[in-house]
Design a protein around this motif. Structure first.
Motif, PDB file in Angstrom:
ATOM      1  N   THR A 266     -19.136  75.830   9.388  1.00  0.00           N
ATOM      2  CA  THR A 266     -18.013  75.206  10.101  1.00  0.00           C
ATOM      3  C   THR A 266     -16.681  75.766   9.613  1.00  0.00           C
ATOM      4  OG1 THR A 266     -19.331  73.216  10.354  1.00  0.00           O
ATOM      5  CG2 THR A 266     -16.979  72.974  10.704  1.00  0.00           C
ATOM      6  N   VAL A 267     -16.554  75.945   8.306  1.00  0.00           N
ATOM      7  CA  VAL A 267     -15.305  76.495   7.766  1.00  0.00           C
ATOM      8  C   VAL A 267     -15.063  77.890   8.343  1.00  0.00           C
ATOM      9  CG1 VAL A 267     -14.198  77.356   5.653  1.00  0.00           C
ATOM     10  CG2 VAL A 267     -15.275  75.101   5.669  1.00  0.00           C
ATOM     11  N   MET A 268     -16.106  78.694   8.373  1.00  0.00           N
ATOM     12  CA  MET A 268     -15.976  80.056   8.906  1.00  0.00           C
ATOM     13  C   MET A 268     -15.512  80.010  10.370  1.00  0.00           C
ATOM     14  SD  MET A 268     -18.863  82.976   8.770  1.00  0.00           S
ATOM     15  CE  MET A 268     -19.782  82.317  10.146  1.00  0.00           C
ATOM     16  N   ASP A 269     -16.169  79.206  11.169  1.00  0.00           N
ATOM     17  CA  ASP A 269     -15.786  79.059  12.582  1.00  0.00           C
ATOM     18  C   ASP A 269     -14.336  78.642  12.719  1.00  0.00           C
ATOM     19  OD1 ASP A 269     -18.257  79.639  13.398  1.00  0.00           O
ATOM     20  OD2 ASP A 269     -18.811  77.604  14.034  1.00  0.00           O
TER      21      ASP A 269
ATOM     22  N   ARG B 264     -11.813  81.353  11.867  1.00  0.00           N
ATOM     23  CA  ARG B 264     -11.777  82.378  12.916  1.00  0.00           C
ATOM     24  C   ARG B 264     -11.055  81.899  14.158  1.00  0.00           C
ATOM     25  NH1 ARG B 264     -17.736  84.858  12.377  1.00  0.00           N
ATOM     26  NH2 ARG B 264     -17.261  86.377  10.764  1.00  0.00           N
ATOM     27  N   ARG B 265     -11.285  80.632  14.504  1.00  0.00           N
ATOM     28  CA  ARG B 265     -10.630  80.091  15.716  1.00  0.00           C
ATOM     29  C   ARG B 265      -9.216  79.598  15.445  1.00  0.00           C
ATOM     30  NH1 ARG B 265     -14.987  76.251  16.853  1.00  0.00           N
ATOM     31  NH2 ARG B 265     -16.765  77.456  17.587  1.00  0.00           N
ATOM     32  N   ARG B 266      -8.753  79.837  14.238  1.00  0.00           N
ATOM     33  CA  ARG B 266      -7.417  79.385  13.802  1.00  0.00           C
ATOM     34  C   ARG B 266      -7.248  77.875  13.883  1.00  0.00           C
ATOM     35  NH1 ARG B 266      -4.744  84.279  13.254  1.00  0.00           N
ATOM     36  NH2 ARG B 266      -5.738  85.824  14.524  1.00  0.00           N
ATOM     37  N   GLN B 267      -8.366  77.204  13.736  1.00  0.00           N
ATOM     38  CA  GLN B 267      -8.322  75.747  13.694  1.00  0.00           C
ATOM     39  C   GLN B 267      -8.017  75.319  12.256  1.00  0.00           C
ATOM     40  OE1 GLN B 267     -12.003  74.524  15.539  1.00  0.00           O
ATOM     41  NE2 GLN B 267     -11.689  72.389  14.936  1.00  0.00           N
ATOM     42  N   LEU B 268      -8.343  76.227  11.341  1.00  0.00           N
ATOM     43  CA  LEU B 268      -8.035  76.004   9.920  1.00  0.00           C
ATOM     44  C   LEU B 268      -7.207  77.192   9.458  1.00  0.00           C
ATOM     45  CD1 LEU B 268      -8.470  74.687   7.093  1.00  0.00           C
ATOM     46  CD2 LEU B 268     -10.665  75.837   6.995  1.00  0.00           C
ATOM     47  N   ASP B 269      -6.001  76.885   8.972  1.00  0.00           N
ATOM     48  CA  ASP B 269      -5.086  77.935   8.531  1.00  0.00           C
ATOM     49  C   ASP B 269      -5.409  78.304   7.086  1.00  0.00           C
ATOM     50  OD1 ASP B 269      -3.013  79.522   7.791  1.00  0.00           O
ATOM     51  OD2 ASP B 269      -1.426  78.048   8.185  1.00  0.00           O
ATOM     52  N   ALA B 270      -5.924  79.523   6.888  1.00  0.00           N
ATOM     53  CA  ALA B 270      -6.382  79.900   5.546  1.00  0.00           C
ATOM     54  C   ALA B 270      -5.369  80.760   4.796  1.00  0.00           C
ATOM     55  CB  ALA B 270      -7.708  80.652   5.666  1.00  0.00           C
ATOM     56  N   ARG B 271      -4.183  80.937   5.378  1.00  0.00           N
ATOM     57  CA  ARG B 271      -3.271  81.939   4.814  1.00  0.00           C
ATOM     58  C   ARG B 271      -2.706  81.583   3.447  1.00  0.00           C
ATOM     59  NH1 ARG B 271       0.568  82.470   9.853  1.00  0.00           N
ATOM     60  NH2 ARG B 271       0.097  80.237   9.750  1.00  0.00           N
ATOM     61  N   LYS B 272      -2.716  80.304   3.122  1.00  0.00           N
ATOM     62  CA  LYS B 272      -2.116  79.936   1.830  1.00  0.00           C
ATOM     63  C   LYS B 272      -3.148  79.409   0.837  1.00  0.00           C
ATOM     64  CE  LYS B 272       2.622  79.344   3.092  1.00  0.00           C
ATOM     65  NZ  LYS B 272       3.509  78.244   3.515  1.00  0.00           N
ATOM     66  N   ILE B 273      -4.417  79.632   1.150  1.00  0.00           N
ATOM     67  CA  ILE B 273      -5.446  79.123   0.228  1.00  0.00           C
ATOM     68  C   ILE B 273      -5.450  79.952  -1.057  1.00  0.00           C
ATOM     69  CG2 ILE B 273      -7.952  78.879  -0.109  1.00  0.00           C
ATOM     70  CD1 ILE B 273      -8.047  77.707   2.686  1.00  0.00           C
ATOM     71  N   LYS B 274      -5.347  79.249  -2.178  1.00  0.00           N
ATOM     72  CA  LYS B 274      -5.299  79.969  -3.456  1.00  0.00           C
ATOM     73  C   LYS B 274      -6.435  79.590  -4.404  1.00  0.00           C
ATOM     74  CE  LYS B 274      -1.632  76.761  -4.846  1.00  0.00           C
ATOM     75  NZ  LYS B 274      -0.237  76.597  -5.193  1.00  0.00           N
ATOM     76  N   ILE B 275      -7.224  78.564  -4.003  1.00  0.00           N
ATOM     77  CA  ILE B 275      -8.400  78.202  -4.812  1.00  0.00           C
ATOM     78  C   ILE B 275      -9.609  78.079  -3.889  1.00  0.00           C
ATOM     79  CG2 ILE B 275      -9.424  76.503  -6.393  1.00  0.00           C
ATOM     80  CD1 ILE B 275      -6.582  75.473  -6.921  1.00  0.00           C
ATOM     81  N   LEU B 276     -10.695  78.711  -4.282  1.00  0.00           N
ATOM     82  CA  LEU B 276     -11.960  78.530  -3.559  1.00  0.00           C
ATOM     83  C   LEU B 276     -12.995  78.012  -4.547  1.00  0.00           C
ATOM     84  CD1 LEU B 276     -13.937  78.952  -1.141  1.00  0.00           C
ATOM     85  CD2 LEU B 276     -14.303  81.269  -1.979  1.00  0.00           C
ATOM     86  N   VAL B 277     -13.570  76.854  -4.230  1.00  0.00           N
ATOM     87  CA  VAL B 277     -14.619  76.285  -5.086  1.00  0.00           C
ATOM     88  C   VAL B 277     -15.941  76.323  -4.322  1.00  0.00           C
ATOM     89  CG1 VAL B 277     -15.406  74.216  -6.325  1.00  0.00           C
ATOM     90  CG2 VAL B 277     -12.947  74.666  -6.122  1.00  0.00           C
ATOM     91  N   LEU B 278     -16.988  76.817  -4.958  1.00  0.00           N
ATOM     92  CA  LEU B 278     -18.337  76.647  -4.390  1.00  0.00           C
ATOM     93  C   LEU B 278     -19.060  75.639  -5.266  1.00  0.00           C
ATOM     94  CD1 LEU B 278     -19.860  80.149  -3.502  1.00  0.00           C
ATOM     95  CD2 LEU B 278     -18.203  78.812  -2.230  1.00  0.00           C
TER      96      LEU B 278
END
Ligand code: ATP
Length: 385
Positions: free
Chosen positions: A110-113, A116-130
């Motif tokens: 869902t995050v990937m979708d 890609r559809r610009r439903q989630l703005d990822a441009r300022k993400i600075k932390i990724l947690v798995l």
């Protein structure tokens, strides 16, 4: 939240996470030791409160775990004015609606979708947690999705991987995904959670398993428990039989999708259903403190029919959270399940105790002894040492 002291992993991971410039981290600690709070505090500390765009992203393997993490972030961040936290999980009612949160918790597809559809703005993400990182990187589908998500994020990124298990074959991928990480790892023998008492029933074939399960539940009154099975149809069948026997049960598997799953897990969390029958979808991360017993109705196995020790550990780790005690009972019923259980014992260097199937007084005594010590409020020594 009534946290008196940090656990060992919190005490070790937090200084590494909070240090500047931000460094990546691969963090391993036993189930139920508070990894969520560790990565949550780092996110809360690092986001710019004046900026409303998404700045931290957490990926988890199931919608239930994503929702649970969202809840923890909201609770820990409740004194941060107007903190915005959102989930990105399958939800038909939110199609096309922007996901707006400074911290976003989601499942990888869902995050990937949404990015890609610009439903989630990822441009300022600075932390990724798995969270459950070994599972996220290992499984072909999710591993691919996680890598794609990462490629859609800014290059300047603090990558944080947490799990109770990091099998050697996955550590390699983990190091590529989170280069130059600080490492907090454990040895295989250190993974066992002492408060979880592990038993097994030796059954005579498939039908005998049902009989023993029903007899066992007829006998015991357990706060809450989870029964893990391999297949969705087994889950449905056990639900049918247990309901016919008068038990209040909930059943959740990947056969259901979307928000209807939320109703089921919430019913279990609230205690309206005391028994949850499920598959490996809920083997990891779910934190319900009233769970005092986990049943492995089917021993967890990987694709080739070999034992899956990691999943065993995650499943039984749904009980005995943060220094509490719990009971785990595995059912063996033929040569192959017997062998799988032997392999799991050898893998972790543990010995499971047998429960008789013909003397229910003994079973009751053994199981109740563990659960009673839980009511007495066992110490959290293990957590702190
Ligand atoms: N310092 C603390 N003091 C008391 N309780 C705590 C503390 N930190 C976390 N907890 C509680 O411990 C429980 C387990 O935490 P959490 O779900 O983060 O475990 P985990 O390490 O992620 O486990 P798993 O590997 O199973 O996902 C939660 O209910 C949490 O609220």
């Amino acid at each position: 939240m009534n946290f008196r002291r940090p656990s060992k992993i919190q005490e070790r991971a937090l200084p590494l996470l909070l240090h500047n410039p931000p460094a990546n981290l691969i963090g391993q600690s036993q189930s139920g030791t508070g990894k969520t709070a560790a990565f949550t505090l780092n996110m809360l500390h690092r986001i710019d409160r004046t900026d409303l765009s998404p700045q931290a992203l957490v990926l988890a393997p199931s919608r239930e775990l994503a929702r649970q993490i969202e809840g923890v972030v909201k609770q820990m961040g409740r004194f941060i004015d107007e903190l915005r936290v959102a989930t990105a999980i399958p939800d038909p009612s939110k199609r096309g609606v922007k996901t707006e949160g400074q911290i976003v918790v989601g499942t990888p597809g869902t995050v990937m979708d949404q990015i890609r559809r610009r439903q989630l703005d990822a441009r300022k993400i600075k932390i990724l947690v798995l969270d459950e990182a070994d599972n996220m990187l290992d499984q072909q589908g999710m591993g691919d999705q996680c890598k794609r998500v990462k490629n859609l994020l800014p290059k300047e990124l603090q990558v944080v991987l947490f799990s109770a298990t990091f099998p050697t074959e996955v550590i390699h991928y983990a190091n590529i995904f989170a280069p130059k990480s600080n490492l907090l790892t454990l040895k295989q023998e250190e993974l066992n959670v002492e408060g979880i008492k592990q038993f097994y029933f030796d059954c005579n074939g498939d039908e005998d398993k049902y009989r023993i399960l029903l007899q066992f539940y007829g006998l015991m009154t357990i706060a809450s428990s989870i029964i893990f099975v391999k297949r969705r149809d087994t889950a449905a069948e056990i639900q049918r039989r247990m309901e016919a026997d008068g038990h209040q049960v909930a059943q959740l598997s990947g056969a259901l999708e979307g928000p209807e799953r939320d109703v089921i897990i919430d019913k279990f969390r609230s205690g309206a259903a005391k028994v949850l029958i499920t598959t490996n979808v809920l083997a990891r991360g779910i934190d319900v403190q009233s769970v005092t017993m986990v049943i492995n109705y089917d021993i967890p196995e990987s694709k080739g029919g070999r034992a899956d020790p990691e999943t065993y550990l995650h499943r039984i780790g749904r009980t005995g959270r943060f220094g509490r005690v719990g009971v785990a009972i595995s059912f063996v019923h033929d040569r192959s399940s017997w062998q799988q259980l032997q392999d799991i014992q050898a893998h972790f260097g543990i010995v499971l105790v047998t429960l008789p199937t013909d003397d229910w007084d003994v079973v009751e005594e053994k199981v109740k002894r563990v659960i009673k010590s839980s009511r007495a409020g066992k110490s959290t020594k293990e957590m702190m040492d």
